[in-house]
Design an enzyme around this catalytic site. Structure first.
Site, mmCIF file in Angstrom:
data_model
loop_
_atom_site.group_PDB
_atom_site.id
_atom_site.type_symbol
_atom_site.label_atom_id
_atom_site.label_comp_id
_atom_site.label_asym_id
_atom_site.label_seq_id
_atom_site.Cartn_x
_atom_site.Cartn_y
_atom_site.Cartn_z
ATOM 1 N N ASP A 1 -12.407 -15.065 -0.088
ATOM 2 C CA ASP A 1 -13.643 -15.173 0.687
ATOM 3 C C ASP A 1 -14.927 -15.180 -0.126
ATOM 4 O O ASP A 1 -15.990 -14.854 0.400
ATOM 5 C CB ASP A 1 -13.692 -13.994 1.664
ATOM 6 N N GLU B 1 -4.463 -15.783 0.551
ATOM 7 C CA GLU B 1 -5.066 -14.622 1.235
ATOM 8 C C GLU B 1 -5.859 -15.099 2.457
ATOM 9 O O GLU B 1 -7.015 -14.760 2.665
ATOM 10 C CB GLU B 1 -5.957 -13.783 0.301
ATOM 11 N N GLU C 1 -18.812 -12.666 3.100
ATOM 12 C CA GLU C 1 -17.380 -12.977 2.980
ATOM 13 C C GLU C 1 -16.727 -13.363 4.307
ATOM 14 O O GLU C 1 -15.846 -14.225 4.338
ATOM 15 C CB GLU C 1 -16.635 -11.796 2.346
ATOM 16 N N HIS D 1 -19.911 -2.176 -4.793
ATOM 17 C CA HIS D 1 -20.644 -3.394 -5.168
ATOM 18 C C HIS D 1 -21.077 -4.286 -4.010
ATOM 19 O O HIS D 1 -21.845 -5.229 -4.199
ATOM 20 C CB HIS D 1 -19.797 -4.261 -6.112
ATOM 21 N N ARG E 1 -22.495 -6.665 -1.293
ATOM 22 C CA ARG E 1 -23.848 -7.180 -1.121
ATOM 23 C C ARG E 1 -24.559 -6.527 0.069
ATOM 24 O O ARG E 1 -25.729 -6.180 -0.022
ATOM 25 C CB ARG E 1 -23.760 -8.705 -0.904
ATOM 26 N N HIS F 1 -19.921 -1.930 -11.563
ATOM 27 C CA HIS F 1 -20.033 -3.391 -11.449
ATOM 28 C C HIS F 1 -21.206 -3.866 -12.306
ATOM 29 O O HIS F 1 -22.150 -3.105 -12.544
ATOM 30 C CB HIS F 1 -20.282 -3.715 -9.971
HETATM 31 C C1 UD1 Z 1 -18.885 -11.371 -5.685
HETATM 32 C C2 UD1 Z 1 -18.380 -11.874 -4.336
HETATM 33 C C3 UD1 Z 1 -17.725 -10.742 -3.566
HETATM 34 C C4 UD1 Z 1 -16.675 -10.031 -4.403
HETATM 35 C C5 UD1 Z 1 -17.287 -9.609 -5.730
HETATM 36 C C6 UD1 Z 1 -16.220 -9.001 -6.605
HETATM 37 C C7 UD1 Z 1 -19.723 -13.630 -3.270
HETATM 38 C C8 UD1 Z 1 -20.897 -13.947 -2.424
HETATM 39 N N1 UD1 Z 1 -19.507 -12.342 -3.538
HETATM 40 O O1 UD1 Z 1 -19.926 -10.447 -5.418
HETATM 41 O O2 UD1 Z 1 -17.097 -11.270 -2.414
HETATM 42 O O3 UD1 Z 1 -16.231 -8.897 -3.711
HETATM 43 O O4 UD1 Z 1 -17.834 -10.759 -6.382
HETATM 44 O O5 UD1 Z 1 -16.767 -8.253 -7.647
HETATM 45 O O6 UD1 Z 1 -19.040 -14.515 -3.683
HETATM 46 N N2 UD1 Z 1 -22.674 -10.027 -13.082
HETATM 47 C C9 UD1 Z 1 -22.644 -10.074 -14.459
HETATM 48 N N3 UD1 Z 1 -21.437 -10.328 -15.054
HETATM 49 C C10 UD1 Z 1 -20.292 -10.512 -14.376
HETATM 50 C C11 UD1 Z 1 -20.337 -10.454 -12.969
HETATM 51 C C12 UD1 Z 1 -21.545 -10.226 -12.331
HETATM 52 O O7 UD1 Z 1 -23.644 -9.900 -15.128
HETATM 53 O O8 UD1 Z 1 -19.236 -10.714 -14.985
HETATM 54 C C13 UD1 Z 1 -23.985 -9.739 -12.413
HETATM 55 C C14 UD1 Z 1 -24.953 -10.934 -12.464
HETATM 56 O O9 UD1 Z 1 -26.264 -10.439 -12.584
HETATM 57 C C15 UD1 Z 1 -24.764 -11.532 -11.059
HETATM 58 C C16 UD1 Z 1 -24.532 -10.293 -10.211
HETATM 59 O O10 UD1 Z 1 -23.731 -9.445 -11.034
HETATM 60 O O11 UD1 Z 1 -25.906 -12.261 -10.683
HETATM 61 C C17 UD1 Z 1 -23.856 -10.496 -8.884
HETATM 62 O O12 UD1 Z 1 -22.717 -11.327 -8.996
HETATM 63 P P1 UD1 Z 1 -22.274 -12.222 -7.711
HETATM 64 O O13 UD1 Z 1 -21.029 -12.992 -8.045
HETATM 65 O O14 UD1 Z 1 -23.429 -12.980 -7.220
HETATM 66 O O15 UD1 Z 1 -21.966 -11.161 -6.586
HETATM 67 P P2 UD1 Z 1 -20.959 -9.956 -6.497
HETATM 68 O O16 UD1 Z 1 -21.688 -8.843 -5.828
HETATM 69 O O17 UD1 Z 1 -20.315 -9.731 -7.806
HETATM 70 N N1 UDP Z 2 -11.033 -3.730 -10.990
HETATM 71 C C1 UDP Z 2 -10.919 -3.831 -12.379
HETATM 72 N N2 UDP Z 2 -11.826 -3.180 -13.176
HETATM 73 C C2 UDP Z 2 -12.824 -2.439 -12.658
HETATM 74 C C3 UDP Z 2 -12.953 -2.350 -11.238
HETATM 75 C C4 UDP Z 2 -12.051 -3.021 -10.433
HETATM 76 O O1 UDP Z 2 -10.007 -4.489 -12.889
HETATM 77 O O2 UDP Z 2 -13.612 -1.893 -13.445
HETATM 78 C C5 UDP Z 2 -10.065 -4.467 -10.149
HETATM 79 C C6 UDP Z 2 -9.377 -3.697 -9.052
HETATM 80 O O3 UDP Z 2 -8.149 -3.132 -9.502
HETATM 81 C C7 UDP Z 2 -9.132 -4.766 -8.000
HETATM 82 C C8 UDP Z 2 -10.291 -5.718 -8.171
HETATM 83 O O4 UDP Z 2 -10.829 -5.456 -9.470
HETATM 84 O O5 UDP Z 2 -7.946 -5.505 -8.300
HETATM 85 C C9 UDP Z 2 -11.350 -5.484 -7.119
HETATM 86 O O6 UDP Z 2 -12.475 -6.203 -7.460
HETATM 87 P P1 UDP Z 2 -13.884 -5.972 -6.793
HETATM 88 O O7 UDP Z 2 -13.961 -4.587 -6.270
HETATM 89 O O8 UDP Z 2 -14.880 -6.422 -7.797
HETATM 90 O O9 UDP Z 2 -13.894 -7.048 -5.622
HETATM 91 P P2 UDP Z 2 -13.331 -7.076 -4.128
HETATM 92 O O10 UDP Z 2 -11.893 -6.731 -4.165
HETATM 93 O O11 UDP Z 2 -14.159 -6.111 -3.339
HETATM 94 O O12 UDP Z 2 -13.589 -8.466 -3.684
#
Ligand code: UD1
Ligand code: UDP
Length: 367
Positions: free
Chosen positions: A92, A114, A128, A201, A203, A234
């Site tokens: 999602d 999924e 999502e 984390h 949004r 995160h």
């Molecule tokens: C995204 C997904 C969410 C998922 C989450 C898992 C969307 C809208 N959201 O949310 O469904 O649960 O990922 O973690 O698709 N950033 C870094 N390095 C990284 C990753 C993120 O610097 O490796 C920072 C960046 O500033 C980025 C911000 O995190 O702009 C947010 O990342 P983004 O993918 O937009 O949203 P998530 O909250 O991570």
């Molecule tokens: N996870 C990880 N390292 C971390 C935190 C989470 O490998 O520091 C793994 C966790 O075991 C799970 C997945 O990341 O498999 C969950 O990711 P996240 O919470 O970012 O996203 P969501 O599942 O909410 O979409």
């Protein structure tokens, strides 16, 4: 072609990529959007998956417009060049939705891994719930992790012939991560104390709800000398700022950089309890019988609530505080929640999906 872009998609799609690559009849191309960078690369490295295409779209503090428009404009060329027979997307995220939309524009069949998770509240989780419902309109193959997810799709009018109950691929990933002899310096710091494992984390929780969560956690940690919390934070700078404001100076919590999935699963398996708003962790902790307080108002994973391992506590400070304290102080409540169960799969989801794509018969996963 398999397309993904964030950490959780990678954790759940890399085992599938590796299974597909073992099948001689299938040519597998991997395209990552790079919606996440460091957190995605960490997983690719763990599963030894090298992408064929990388759209590298991530930028700091990206909003939904940034992600959507950047993927949409960059993926077109890859899809046109490869012309895959089917594109597999997961769950999602914005990567998932925009990839499926692009496939629709080019009339390329989509397989949704999924599929069928629902809260039916379009703003929770946000965005999502919209993303997965929208992909559900487009997808030709729907790989539902559970029978409940399959029923959701049938209620929405999807053809039963397009729905396959496979189990969740995260359970496949977990077969190889947790080990008895595992050690880590952070676990040594915890020692004989109760390990509290934290992630956050979402949004829709940025801002006040996240401050509430951290305040509640801080109050409990200040009062309970026998707890040590580990919080792999995160990379979202907005999450980091809130955590810094509410949790700094508390010596019973270690806020550490994102950990490798092997470390994460081993921490989960050893924790006393977990507080999270994550989706994936709601699927993982029940296998280890670790109670999870889900800091959200809704969940698309009611199977874990029914199994008794998950409790939905919302994002109100007092509610999180009360539920957290109860599990620390009331042995009966704790024991009621700490029974291992596996409502999300049996570890063979990837094989089932690969069999289906090869046109072989498959046996649905049933609990
Ligand atoms: C995204 C997904 C969410 C998922 C989450 C898992 C969307 C809208 N959201 O949310 O469904 O649960 O990922 O973690 O698709 N950033 C870094 N390095 C990284 C990753 C993120 O610097 O490796 C920072 C960046 O500033 C980025 C911000 O995190 O702009 C947010 O990342 P983004 O993918 O937009 O949203 P998530 O909250 O991570
Ligand atoms: N996870 C990880 N390292 C971390 C935190 C989470 O490998 O520091 C793994 C966790 O075991 C799970 C997945 O990341 O498999 C969950 O990711 P996240 O919470 O970012 O996203 P969501 O599942 O909410 O979409």
């Amino acid at each position: 072609m398999v397309v993904f872009g964030t950490r959780p998609e990678a954790i759940k799609m890399c085992p599938l990529v590796n299974e597909l690559r073992r099948r001689n009849s299938i040519e597998t191309i991997v395209c990552v959007t790079g919606q996440h960078r460091q957190m995605l690369d960490q997983v690719l490295h763990t599963f030894a998956v090298e992408p064929d295409y990388d759209l590298s779209i991530m930028k700091d503090k990206q909003d939904l417009f940034d992600i959507t428009s950047n993927i949409l404009s960059r993926i077109r060329q890859v899809l046109q060049e490869v012309r895959p027979d089917v594109v597999l997307v997961h769950g999602d995220t914005s990567t998932t939705f925009v990839t499926a939309l692009s496939c629709f524009y080019l009339q390329i069949p989509v397989g949704h891994v999924e599929a069928g998770l629902r809260t039916y509240n379009i703003y929770s989780p946000y965005p999502e719930e919209f993303n997965r419902q929208a992909v559900g309109i487009i997808s030709e193959y729907n790989f539902a992790p559970t029978s409940l997810a399959a029923r959701n799709l049938i209620k929405e009018g999807k053809s039963p012939d397009s729905i396959y109950i496979t189990g969740n691929t995260v359970i496949d990933a977990m077969q190889h991560t947790v080990s008895d002899g595992y050690t880590h310096p952070e676990l040594e710091w915890v020692g004989e104390n109760k390990l509290i494992f934290i992630t956050a984390h979402r949004r829709e929780n940025l801002g006040k709800p996240m401050h509430n969560m951290f305040r509640a956690i801080r109050r409990v940690l200040d009062e309970h000398h026998d707890c040590r919390a580990i919080y792999p934070i995160h990379m979202n700078p907005l999450v980091r700022k809130a955590a810094e404001q509410e949790l700094s100076g508390c010596d019973r919590i270690h806020i550490i950089e994102p950990i490798d999935v092997v470390d994460c699963h081993n921490f989960e398996a050893r924790c006393y309890l977990c507080l999270t708003d994550s989706g994936g962790i709601q699927e993982e902790c029940p296998s280890y019988g670790r109670p999870v307080l889900v800091m959200r108002n809704t969940t698309e994973r009611p199977e874990g609530v029914d199994a008794g391992t998950l409790r939905l506590v919302g994002t109100d400070e007092d509610s999180i505080y009360r539920n957290f304290i109860e599990l620390l102080e009331n042995r009966l409540s704790y024991e009621k929640m700490s029974h291992a169960s596996n409502p999300y799969g049996d570890g063979h989801a990837c094989e089932r999906i690969a069999d289906i794509l090869e046109g072989k018969n498959y046996s649905p996963w049933v609990l």
